[in-house]
Design a protein around this motif. Sequence first.
Motif: not given
Length: 297
Positions: A1-7, A34-42, A64-67
Amino acid sequence: MSFKDTLDSINRCFAKNVEKDLPTIDDFSSDLIAGFNNGNFELLESFSNKTKDVYLKSVSKRILAIKSIQKARSTDSELNIKKTWKWIYESLKVIPTTATISSIGSQGFLSIPLFKYDREMEGFDFIRLHIWDNSLDKYFDKKKSNTFSIHTHSFLAQSWVLVGKIVNNRFRVKENHENKNASLFTVEYNKTLNEINQHTSVAVNTEKNVNVKQISNEVYSPFSSYNIKHGYYHQSKSLGINGLSATFFSFTSKFGIADNSFVVGPMDIKESKINRKMHIDATYLIEQLNTIIEGYE
């Protein structure tokens, strides 16, 4: 799911009165997305800690919690309860109580929506925080709730226990016109169904009489998880001290969709209206949960 859809799916779970204060995708950097889309949430976690905007902080913590919950569900792995709860607690604590949607569900628990995606049913995903406590009994008809407690869901339902104990009973329900002890009811919602957690409903007797038999009795404690497949009958209750229990709860259509969901009820009742108490200040309960969860080893 894209960052926008999640937001978007998180923003819609805040109260309408703060809609204009919620972040848009333009409030997040391209590197963070870009980090979110690559699974990096730092970067997102760092951003959530540094931002002074309470709604940016709340939404970022909630992403962060939802992912975390979605990953545990999709990989059938253990959810980090303490870390995931910390994000949700900080997301709720930083905003005014009036910004949080909270209502009593038909089964007597307090429901706080956290994430809802329903653009298409094949990708339907709804994640909530559920809280049971004796202090909530005044907000609903306990007798009616118990009478209509055995039910099915249209989607796979999964719960992760945070606090207390949850009893989950499963049932075999078969249509039977001779050895019958109950009827099937459908649940019809009013026209505010698209408003998250803000609707009344009516249980309507289908006049299909059934025989109900309990086939399991399961008790779940903190750090455990259980699921109910779509179309299967169950009943969940809290056994926590003073009735206090809490779970992260999710519906997902990724494992199938039932055409209808049903509730089991008395044969002699034609319909029963279920009223939901809206806008309950959950601050005291949230703090109780946080004290307990922080104390876990």
